[in-house]
Design an enzyme around this catalytic site. Structure first.
Site, PDB file in Angstrom:
ATOM      1  N   GLN A  51     -26.763 -40.603   3.804  1.00  0.00           N
ATOM      2  CA  GLN A  51     -28.000 -41.175   3.244  1.00  0.00           C
ATOM      3  C   GLN A  51     -28.271 -40.685   1.826  1.00  0.00           C
ATOM      4  OE1 GLN A  51     -30.544 -40.200   6.882  1.00  0.00           O
ATOM      5  NE2 GLN A  51     -31.431 -42.128   6.181  1.00  0.00           N
ATOM      6  N   CYS A  89     -35.986 -45.958   9.581  1.00  0.00           N
ATOM      7  CA  CYS A  89     -34.923 -45.237   8.873  1.00  0.00           C
ATOM      8  C   CYS A  89     -35.215 -45.272   7.384  1.00  0.00           C
ATOM      9  CB  CYS A  89     -33.573 -45.898   9.162  1.00  0.00           C
ATOM     10  SG  CYS A  89     -32.204 -45.141   8.275  1.00  0.00           S
ATOM     11  N   LEU A  90     -35.089 -44.116   6.734  1.00  0.00           N
ATOM     12  CA  LEU A  90     -35.331 -44.037   5.289  1.00  0.00           C
ATOM     13  C   LEU A  90     -34.377 -44.934   4.505  1.00  0.00           C
ATOM     14  CD1 LEU A  90     -35.778 -40.169   5.141  1.00  0.00           C
ATOM     15  CD2 LEU A  90     -37.579 -41.856   4.741  1.00  0.00           C
ATOM     16  N   HIS A 131     -30.049 -40.736  16.250  1.00  0.00           N
ATOM     17  CA  HIS A 131     -30.172 -41.516  15.009  1.00  0.00           C
ATOM     18  C   HIS A 131     -29.279 -40.934  13.905  1.00  0.00           C
ATOM     19  CE1 HIS A 131     -32.567 -44.012  12.083  1.00  0.00           C
ATOM     20  NE2 HIS A 131     -32.037 -43.124  11.266  1.00  0.00           N
ATOM     21  N   GLU A 132     -29.352 -39.616  13.719  1.00  0.00           N
ATOM     22  CA  GLU A 132     -28.598 -39.002  12.610  1.00  0.00           C
ATOM     23  C   GLU A 132     -27.100 -39.012  12.873  1.00  0.00           C
ATOM     24  OE1 GLU A 132     -30.241 -38.894  10.103  1.00  0.00           O
ATOM     25  OE2 GLU A 132     -32.280 -38.566  10.811  1.00  0.00           O
ATOM     26  N   HIS A 135     -25.645 -42.245  12.015  1.00  0.00           N
ATOM     27  CA  HIS A 135     -25.414 -42.403  10.566  1.00  0.00           C
ATOM     28  C   HIS A 135     -24.011 -41.939  10.177  1.00  0.00           C
ATOM     29  CE1 HIS A 135     -28.966 -43.841   8.463  1.00  0.00           C
ATOM     30  NE2 HIS A 135     -29.759 -42.977   9.057  1.00  0.00           N
TER      31      HIS A 135
HETATM   32 NI    NI Z   1     -31.826 -43.097   9.187  1.00  0.00          NI
END
Ligand code: NI
Length: 161
Positions: A51, A89-90, A131-132, A135
């Protein structure tokens, strides 16, 4: 320390499979500190290295009022149960989706000192870990949506990872 720009869709780094970290050197330690600072600045509860444009297997999680977690080369080793959650999510700004996540997970990996750790988690921490770690495999929560009807505009107080 520095606040790093957060990559958003459709940046290809978000769809890459991240590489394992073999050596926790000063560059990795600096990345950890910068990711923490970036996560706080963005008011996120977790952040994965891709990210911030670095496809390495590294995540940070910062749940309010709990100790931060740094996990290097993390893996989910056990999942149980299923529940519906709202997730943002960012890297997918502006939206929240309802998806299914495990009720509880066990994850393992190394901390920033290279020590092996194992975390048993439920609720928000379990969600953040799934979630992470997604990614790191190029997976975003929107991939888990059963329908785009389950996607909506984010409200100000909602959490993002
Ligand atoms: Ni995210």
């Amino acid at each position: 320390m520095a606040i790093l720009p957060i990559r958003t869709l459709p940046e290809p780094v978000l769809r890459q499979k991240s590489k394992r970290i073999s050596n926790i050197d000063s560059a990795v330690r600096r990345l950890i500190e910068n990711m923490r600072e970036t996560m706080y600045a963005a008011r996120g509860v977790g952040l994965a290295a891709p990210q911030v444009g670095t496809p390495l297997r590294l995540i940070v999680i910062g749940i309010p009022e709990e100790e931060d977690i740094v996990l290097i080369n993390p893996q989910i080793v056990r999942r149980s149960g299923e529940r519906l959650v709202d997730e943002g999510c960012l890297s997918v700004p502006g939206y929240v989706g309802q998806i299914k996540r495990a009720e509880s997970v066990t994850a393992k990996g190394r901390d920033q000192n290279g020590k092996e750790i194992r975390i048993k988690a439920d609720e928000l921490l379990a969600q953040a870990l799934e979630h992470e770690i997604d990614h790191l495999n190029g997976i975003l929560y929107i991939d888990h949506l059963e329908s785009t009807d389950n996607l909506r505009k984010i409200a100000p107080e909602e959490i993002e990872f």
